[in-house]
Scaffold this active site. Structure first.
Site, PDB file in Angstrom:
ATOM      1  N   HIS A   1      -6.901  -4.872  -0.849  1.00 49.46           N
ATOM      2  CA  HIS A   1      -5.452  -4.959  -0.726  1.00 49.46           C
ATOM      3  C   HIS A   1      -5.055  -5.979   0.326  1.00 49.46           C
ATOM      4  CE1 HIS A   1      -6.216  -2.273   2.635  1.00 49.46           C
ATOM      5  NE2 HIS A   1      -6.676  -1.348   1.814  1.00 49.46           N
TER       6      HIS A   1
ATOM      7  N   GLU B   1     -10.148  -1.069   9.572  1.00 51.41           N
ATOM      8  CA  GLU B   1     -10.852  -1.996   8.685  1.00 51.41           C
ATOM      9  C   GLU B   1     -10.529  -3.423   9.117  1.00 51.41           C
ATOM     10  OE1 GLU B   1      -9.359  -0.967   4.825  1.00 51.41           O
ATOM     11  OE2 GLU B   1      -7.433  -1.929   5.144  1.00 51.41           O
TER      12      GLU B   1
ATOM     13  N   GLN C   1       5.866   7.926 -12.672  1.00 54.21           N
ATOM     14  CA  GLN C   1       4.918   8.254 -11.618  1.00 54.21           C
ATOM     15  C   GLN C   1       5.491   9.314 -10.684  1.00 54.21           C
ATOM     16  OE1 GLN C   1       5.850   5.222 -12.499  1.00 54.21           O
ATOM     17  NE2 GLN C   1       4.002   4.052 -13.026  1.00 54.21           N
TER      18      GLN C   1
END
Length: 283
Positions: free
Chosen positions: A240, A197, A7
């Site tokens: 998450h 959020e 990655q």
């Protein structure tokens, strides 16, 4: 500087193409070799002594990420960016205990897209092609919603000065309030976008800071905000670790009201952020 893995390699290629200067990588046991024509070191300490990086980008699986973060803190690298999701909470508690004992290193993340100064420097995983250098600072809990805000401000012709992903985990290294402090002082930033959020109290701390800033500053920068999760069911994790509404948490609408009462212009979704900010800047 980045940690070497598949990655990290793919990301490093994009980041180099974007114009960011990567000076090397860290992969235990592979020190002395080269990768992407860059030196590889066994430890962060060795890299710090040799190439003096300003940033450590941690592309390490969650179960090993805390050790890599701590190694970067011990080497006194100024900025550490960790993108991994689901780092164990007890690991992050140890990281925060170490962070509190020093003043050399700032952590961005974990579970975040990273930080970018468009057309200047990129450290993270954000889809950078829609970013445009400009005047709007964006700090967000949600990586995806930050991309939407970027698209909206680019479409409005405003661009972005810096976009900072706070990340959605329970124990972030850099908060919404930290991002606000950066933008209050940054001369290139003319307007600020805050995206929160459900979960935690970062939005409430941000609201307190916005109120204080607007009271003490003769010409405060305009601030546009939103809080995602108004329809989120109680107790269900929304994507998450930190995005969950529990009986102990303030719901999204209460957080949005706190930001509005502090002086931010609250919008229903990120698609209108560019238009709303442009109107505020023209006032």
């Amino acid at each position: 500087m980045t940690r070497q893995c598949l990655q990290a390699t793919a990301n490093a290629k994009d980041t180099i193409a974007y114009g960011t200067r990567i000076v090397g990588g860290v992969s235990p046991g592979k020190g002395g070799s080269t990768h992407l024509d860059l030196p590889v070191f066994n430890t962060v300490e060795e890299a710090m002594k040799t190439v003096r990086p300003h940033v450590s980008a941690v592309f390490v699986p969650a179960q090993f990420a805390a050790k890599a973060i701590i190694e970067s803190i011990e080497a006194e690298i100024p900025l550490v960016v960790s993108v991994a999701e689901h780092i164990p909470v007890h690991d992050m508690l140890r990281v925060h205990e170490i962070l509190r004992t020093q003043s050399k290193t700032r952590l961005v993340g974990p579970n975040c897209p990273g930080i970018i100064a468009p057309e200047q420097c990129r450290v993270g995983i954000m889809p950078y092609k829609q970013y445009q250098r400009g005047s709007i600072g964006i700090v967000s809990k949600s990586g995806t919603l930050s991309y939407e805000a970027v698209g909206a401000t680019t479409a409005a012709g405003l661009g972005q000065s810096i976009v900072l992903g706070m990340g959605g985990d329970l124990l972030p290294g850099t908060t919404l309030a930290d991002g606000l402090r950066l933008f209050f002082e940054d001369e290139e930033t003319k307007g600020i976008i805050v995206i929160g959020e459900i979960g935690g109290e970062a939005e409430l701390r941000a609201a307190e800071l916005i109120r204080e800033y607007r009271q003490l500053t003769p010409r405060p920068k305009p601030i546009v905000a939103m809080v995602a999760g108004k329809t989120a069911p109680l107790g269900r994790i929304m994507g998450h670790a930190g995005a969950v509404l529990t009986t102990r948490d303030m719901p999204a609408d209460i957080k949005a009201k706190a930001l509005e009462d502090a002086g931010a212009v609250v919008v229903p979704h990120p698609g209108v952020m560019g238009v709303a900010m442009k109107k505020l800047l023209e006032m």
